[in-house]
Design an enzyme around this catalytic site. Structure first.
Site, short mmCIF file in Angstrom:
data_model
loop_
_atom_site.label_atom_id
_atom_site.label_comp_id
_atom_site.label_asym_id
_atom_site.label_seq_id
_atom_site.Cartn_x
_atom_site.Cartn_y
_atom_site.Cartn_z
N ARG A 61 -16.12 -2.29 -1.07
CA ARG A 61 -14.80 -1.54 -1.63
C ARG A 61 -13.87 -2.27 -2.31
O ARG A 61 -13.15 -1.72 -3.21
CB ARG A 61 -14.30 -1.06 -0.08
CG ARG A 61 -13.27 0.26 -0.37
CD ARG A 61 -12.79 0.78 0.90
NE ARG A 61 -12.21 0.14 1.81
CZ ARG A 61 -12.83 0.05 3.09
NH1 ARG A 61 -14.13 0.15 3.51
NH2 ARG A 61 -12.17 -1.04 3.99
N TRP B 282 -12.20 -0.57 -5.65
CA TRP B 282 -10.76 -0.74 -5.76
C TRP B 282 -10.30 -1.20 -7.36
O TRP B 282 -9.57 -0.56 -8.15
CB TRP B 282 -9.86 -1.34 -5.17
CG TRP B 282 -9.64 -0.79 -3.64
CD1 TRP B 282 -9.76 -1.43 -2.33
CD2 TRP B 282 -9.55 0.29 -3.05
NE1 TRP B 282 -9.56 -0.80 -1.25
CE2 TRP B 282 -9.54 0.38 -1.68
CE3 TRP B 282 -9.43 1.65 -3.65
CZ2 TRP B 282 -9.29 1.57 -0.83
CZ3 TRP B 282 -9.24 3.09 -2.78
CH2 TRP B 282 -9.19 2.69 -1.38
N ASP C 86 -7.11 -4.78 -3.58
CA ASP C 86 -6.54 -3.20 -3.33
C ASP C 86 -5.33 -2.72 -3.96
O ASP C 86 -4.97 -1.51 -4.25
CB ASP C 86 -6.37 -3.02 -1.64
CG ASP C 86 -7.42 -3.82 -1.00
OD1 ASP C 86 -7.63 -4.88 -1.39
OD2 ASP C 86 -7.72 -3.26 0.30
N ASP D 15 0.83 -1.19 -0.05
CA ASP D 15 0.00 -0.06 0.25
C ASP D 15 0.84 1.10 -0.04
O ASP D 15 0.39 2.25 0.21
CB ASP D 15 -0.86 -0.01 1.23
CG ASP D 15 -2.15 -0.75 0.95
OD1 ASP D 15 -2.56 -0.98 -0.17
OD2 ASP D 15 -2.96 -1.30 1.81
N1 GLY Z 1 -6.89 -1.35 1.65
C1 GLY Z 1 -7.68 -1.77 2.66
C2 GLY Z 1 -9.01 -1.16 2.70
O1 GLY Z 1 -9.63 -1.24 1.63
O2 GLY Z 1 -9.70 -1.32 3.66
#
Ligand code: GLY
Length: 379
Positions: free
Chosen positions: A231, A235, A159, A100
Site C-alpha cells: 500500500r 501511495w 503515505d 493525514d
Molecule cells: N495511511 C495508513 C495506511 O495506509 O494504512
C-alpha cells in the site's frame, strides 16, 4: 489543472455501465445502513464505527460525494453534506489529527467546495492545509507524520505523498505560494529518501528533527525496513503522479513511473499484490486489495500524464487490476457492507486482515468514476 482527459471507456472492456449500476445498488443500501457511522473496516460484511479523528474518516463521505457527482441524486448530497463540519470539530477539541488531514479533508471539504461552491467547506479545507503546512520541518524538508511525543518528532511516512494535494489545492485557491513551497520540498524528500533506485518504497524515514539529518528507515506497516509494503508503494505511485500534475517537474513523473514499474512487475498473477511485495515466506500471506485499488486510480492519472506512446503500459495495468478486483474481489451482495474483500489494514500489528477497508472501497469507486468520465480530482 484538475480537468484531465477522461480515460477511454473501452479500456474497461465495455463493462463500465454494469459496474456503475452494481455500485449504485450496493452503495445505496450501505448509505442507509452507515448513516451516523464513521466506517473503517468490515470484518464480516458489517462496517465498524471508528473514531472521527482516525485517518480514514474522509473516505465514506468521499464515496457519497462521488456518487452525488455521478448521479446528481440529492440523497447522496444530503448524506455527504454535514461531514466536513463534523470533521472540523476535531480541530476544536483535543484530538489526534496529524499529517493525514489530506485524506480527511480532500474528499470532504475540498470536494464539497468543488461540487457546491460552499464557502464554509472552502474555509475548512484551507484551515486543514494550514495545519498540514505547520507540520513541516524546514531543516529536514519533511512533513512530520504522527503526534507521539519524543520518538516520532522526526518521523515522516510515505503515505504523506497523497496528502500533498491539499497543499497544492490551497496554494491555487488562496494564491499563497507558501503551501506549494512546503509541498515541493516534502515531495523532493520523498524522491530522495523514500523511493529506492529499483522503484520500491520505504514506509517510515527517520530524521533528526533538530539538524534534519537522515537517520534511517523503519519497516512500519511493511515486513521490514528493506521490504516493500504494497500500500505504501501505491501511495507513492499515485501521490508522485499528482505532484507532477501540479508542478510539471519531471523528477516526480519519473519517480512515479519507476514506482509504477516496480508495482506492476511485482503483482501476483491475479494483478492484486500481497500485503508486502517482499514478505518471506510468501505462502499463505494475505493480499491487500486496497493497495490494488489505490494503484489502479493512480495508474489512470499516470496514463493521462505521460506521452501517448507510453500510455498503454499504465492504462492496461489499471484495466487489468480493476477487472480483477471487479471479478474476483468485489462483494456485490447489497445486504453486506464493503465493496472490496481481502484488504489488509496493518499486518505487523495483526489488525484488520482479510477484511473490507473503506479506503479500498473509496479508491475503487474513484477509479471507476474516472473511467466513467468523472472530471473532478481531489487527490
Ligand atoms: N495511511 C495508513 C495506511 O495506509 O494504512
Amino acid at each position: 489543472m484538475n480537468l484531465l482527459p477522461s480515460f477511454p471507456p473501452h479500456a474497461f472492456d465495455g463493462r463500465l455501465e454494469d459496474v456503475r449500476r452494481r455500485l449504485e445498488a450496493k452503495l445505496s443500501r450501505m448509505r442507509i445502513r452507515l448513516h451516523g457511522k464513521t466506517p473503517h473496516a468490515a470484518p464480516d460484511g458489517v462496517y465498524d464505527d471508528t473514531a472521527l479523528d482516525w485517518w480514514t474518516s474522509g473516505f465514506w463521505p468521499g464515496i457519497l460525494w462521488i456518487m452525488y457527482g455521478l448521479t446528481g441524486d440529492q440523497a447522496w448530497r444530503d448524506e455527504a453534506w454535514p461531514w466536513d463540519e463534523r470533521l472540523e470539530t476535531c480541530f476544536l477539541a483535543e484530538s489526534d489529527l496529524h499529517h493525514d488531514v489530506g485524506f480527511q479533508f480532500l474528499p470532504t471539504a475540498v470536494l464539497k467546495y468543488k461540487l457546491t461552491g460552499d464557502r464554509d467547506a472552502r474555509r475548512r479545507g484551507l484551515f486543514a492545509a494550514q495545519f498540514l503546512a505547520g507540520r513541516f520541518n524546514p531543516k529536514g524538508k519533511f512533513i512530520r507524520a504522527w503526534n507521539e511525543p519524543d520518538e516520532s518528532v522526526g518521523w515522516s511516512i510515505v503515505d504523506s505523498t497523497m496528502n500533498l494535494s491539499l497543499l497544492y489545492w490551497a496554494a491555487e485557491e488562496s494564491g499563497d505560494p507558501r503551501f506549494r513551497h512546503v509541498a515541493d520540498a516534502h515531495a523532493g524528500t520523498i524522491v530522495e529518501h523514500f523511493v529506492r533506485p529499483d522503484g520500491s518504497v520505504r514506509h517510515i524515514c527517520v530524521f533528526d528533527p533538530a539538524t534534519g539529518e537522515w537517520r534511517g528507515a523503519l519497516g512500519g506497516q511493511g515486513f521490514g525496513p528493506d521490504s516493500a509494503w504494497s500500500r505504501g508503494t501505491a501511495w507513492a505511485l499515485y501521490g508522485l503522479a499528482n505532484v507532477y500534475r501540479y508542478t510539471g517537474d519531471t523528477r516526480f513523473l519519473d519517480a512515479s513511473k519507476r514506482v509504477a514499474h516496480f508495482f506492476i512487475s511485482a503483482l501476483e498473477p491475479d494483478r492484486v499484490p500481497l500485503w508486502d511485495f517482499r514478505v518471506v515466506p510468501r505462502d499463505g500471506q494475505p493480499r491487500d486489495s486496497s493497495a490494488a485499488a489505490i494503484a489502479a486510480s493512480g495508474l489512470i492519472e499516470l496514463a493521462a500524464l505521460v506521452p501517448p506512446a507510453e500510455r498503454p503500459i499504465y492504462a492496461n495495468a489499471a484495466r487489468d487490476i480493476l477487472l480483477s478486483l471487479t471479478d474476483r474481489y468485489a462483494d456485490w451482495n447489497p445486504d453486506r457492507d464493503g465493496v472490496l474483500l481481502a484488504g489488509t489494514g496493518h499486518m505487523p500489528e495483526k489488525k484488520n486482515i482479510n477484511v473490507s477497508l473503506i479506503y479500498g472501497d473509496y479508491y475503487y469507486v474513484e477509479a471507476v468514476a474516472k473511467l466513467l468520465g468523472w472530471p473532478h480530482r481531489v487527490f
